[in-house]
Design a protein around this motif. Structure first.
Motif, PDB file in Angstrom:
ATOM      1  N   PRO A 145       0.829  -1.200   0.000  1.00  0.00           N
ATOM      2  CA  PRO A 145       0.000   0.000   0.000  1.00  0.00           C
ATOM      3  C   PRO A 145       0.866   1.254   0.000  1.00  0.00           C
ATOM      4  CG  PRO A 145      -0.828  -1.584   1.583  1.00  0.00           C
ATOM      5  CD  PRO A 145       0.489  -2.109   1.104  1.00  0.00           C
ATOM      6  N   GLY A 146       0.452   2.245  -0.759  1.00  0.00           N
ATOM      7  CA  GLY A 146       1.184   3.502  -0.802  1.00  0.00           C
ATOM      8  C   GLY A 146       2.066   3.658  -2.008  1.00  0.00           C
ATOM      9  N   ASN A 147       2.200   2.604  -2.840  1.00  0.00           N
ATOM     10  CA  ASN A 147       3.036   2.720  -4.018  1.00  0.00           C
ATOM     11  C   ASN A 147       2.462   3.684  -5.043  1.00  0.00           C
ATOM     12  OD1 ASN A 147       4.868   0.993  -2.967  1.00  0.00           O
ATOM     13  ND2 ASN A 147       4.650  -0.609  -4.509  1.00  0.00           N
ATOM     14  N   GLY A 148       1.191   4.033  -4.909  1.00  0.00           N
ATOM     15  CA  GLY A 148       0.598   4.988  -5.830  1.00  0.00           C
ATOM     16  C   GLY A 148       0.862   6.437  -5.480  1.00  0.00           C
ATOM     17  N   LEU A 149       1.529   6.693  -4.348  1.00  0.00           N
ATOM     18  CA  LEU A 149       1.835   8.056  -3.949  1.00  0.00           C
ATOM     19  C   LEU A 149       2.943   8.635  -4.826  1.00  0.00           C
ATOM     20  CD1 LEU A 149       1.934   7.680  -0.059  1.00  0.00           C
ATOM     21  CD2 LEU A 149       0.037   8.485  -1.445  1.00  0.00           C
ATOM     22  N   THR A 150       2.825   9.939  -5.126  1.00  0.00           N
ATOM     23  CA  THR A 150       3.913  10.611  -5.820  1.00  0.00           C
ATOM     24  C   THR A 150       5.054  10.865  -4.832  1.00  0.00           C
ATOM     25  OG1 THR A 150       3.132  12.849  -5.326  1.00  0.00           O
ATOM     26  CG2 THR A 150       2.209  11.762  -7.286  1.00  0.00           C
ATOM     27  N   ASP A 151       6.219  11.220  -5.365  1.00  0.00           N
ATOM     28  CA  ASP A 151       7.368  11.517  -4.503  1.00  0.00           C
ATOM     29  C   ASP A 151       7.056  12.680  -3.565  1.00  0.00           C
ATOM     30  OD1 ASP A 151       8.791   9.501  -5.707  1.00  0.00           O
ATOM     31  OD2 ASP A 151       9.911  10.819  -7.055  1.00  0.00           O
ATOM     32  N   HIS A 152       6.375  13.709  -4.082  1.00  0.00           N
ATOM     33  CA  HIS A 152       6.035  14.865  -3.249  1.00  0.00           C
ATOM     34  C   HIS A 152       5.063  14.489  -2.142  1.00  0.00           C
ATOM     35  CE1 HIS A 152       7.217  17.981  -6.543  1.00  0.00           C
ATOM     36  NE2 HIS A 152       8.233  17.676  -5.760  1.00  0.00           N
ATOM     37  N   GLN A 153       4.103  13.603  -2.454  1.00  0.00           N
ATOM     38  CA  GLN A 153       3.154  13.169  -1.432  1.00  0.00           C
ATOM     39  C   GLN A 153       3.846  12.342  -0.358  1.00  0.00           C
ATOM     40  OE1 GLN A 153       0.281  11.167  -3.849  1.00  0.00           O
ATOM     41  NE2 GLN A 153      -0.816  13.040  -4.414  1.00  0.00           N
ATOM     42  N   GLN A 154       4.743  11.453  -0.746  1.00  0.00           N
ATOM     43  CA  GLN A 154       5.487  10.668   0.233  1.00  0.00           C
ATOM     44  C   GLN A 154       6.333  11.574   1.125  1.00  0.00           C
ATOM     45  OE1 GLN A 154       7.561   7.165  -1.130  1.00  0.00           O
ATOM     46  NE2 GLN A 154       6.130   6.840  -2.811  1.00  0.00           N
ATOM     47  N   GLU A 155       6.976  12.559   0.508  1.00  0.00           N
ATOM     48  CA  GLU A 155       7.800  13.491   1.279  1.00  0.00           C
ATOM     49  C   GLU A 155       6.950  14.275   2.274  1.00  0.00           C
ATOM     50  OE1 GLU A 155      11.044  17.063   0.418  1.00  0.00           O
ATOM     51  OE2 GLU A 155       9.341  16.779  -0.943  1.00  0.00           O
TER      52      GLU A 155
END
Length: 228
Positions: free
Chosen positions: A160-170
């Motif tokens: 879960p969470g692999n659909g997040l963009t780099d900015h969203q993860q950051e």
């Protein structure tokens, strides 16, 4: 080899982008209804925003003709929107190859999710072959700013969470490390924005979209769908 792709198309001429820019805190999902004449109607689902700002944004948008509020469930509202422009009028100044755009509708692909954001569209789609995806991505790379967020093979398991963009993860990681999710809360939205060197409204949008993505990938899949 079948592929699942998630990507962003940055193009402010795409339908309803002006609406998304007017109500940036809203999550706007778009479906195309192709059984009403040459230009499909738009079925628009909006969450995280009250009706009045959305109604004003739809009324003022240059590419929206008539619109109707069809239904509401909680803070989710569904609208039917009649486009005010033809494809040529909507995208002609931005995209030279309109015939190529129409050809994409006949590709071996299914676009199952379109999210409208203030700079363009965020889409999830299934592609029957890598060539079908390459044709799609090549068109948008030539005509707009195309950014691929995720590309996986059909049936490939993911955390879960692999659909997040780099900015969203950051943004999520920064908010967590600063204590924004602690009880009591130890960091404000403004502190997170300062750490990310962005505005508070941009930080809020990234966190909302990241949280919505995680909910969609985990608990939301067990909920019954909203009534039509």
């Amino acid at each position: 080899m079948r592929l699942l792709a998630e990507f962003e198309i940055y193009c402010d001429a795409l339908p309803l982008v002006e609406v998304a820019a007017t109500v940036p805190a809203a999550t706007i999902l778009l479906e195309l209804q192709f059984n009403h004449g040459e230009r499909p109607l738009f079925l628009v689902t909006v969450t995280n925003e009250s009706h009045q700002p959305v109604a004003k944004a739809l009324t003022d948008a240059y590419d929206v003709g008539e619109w109707t509020l069809i239904g509401q469930a909680g803070d989710t509202r569904r609208y039917q929107v009649v486009p005010a422009l033809s494809f040529e009028d909507q995208l002609g100044e931005q995209i030279d190859d309109l015939a190529g755009l129409e050809a994409l509708a006949r590709a071996d692909a299914i676009i199952e999710r379109i999210e409208v954001f203030p700079e363009g569209w965020r889409q999830t789609g299934w592609f029957a072959t890598r060539d079908a995806f390459s044709e799609f991505s090549a068109f948008w790379q030539q005509n707009a700013d195309f950014q691929l967020s995720r590309l996986t093979r059909d049936g490939e398991s993911e955390a879960p969470g692999n659909g997040l963009t780099d900015h969203q993860q950051e943004a999520l990681r920064t908010a967590y490390e600063l204590g924004h999710f602690d009880i009591p809360r130890r960091a404000s939205l403004e502190q997170i924005a300062d750490e990310l060197d962005i505005s508070a409204s941009s930080a809020s949008e990234r966190l909302r979209r990241a949280q919505a993505q995680l909910i969609e990938e985990t608990v939301a899949t067990t909920w019954p769908p909203l009534p039509e």
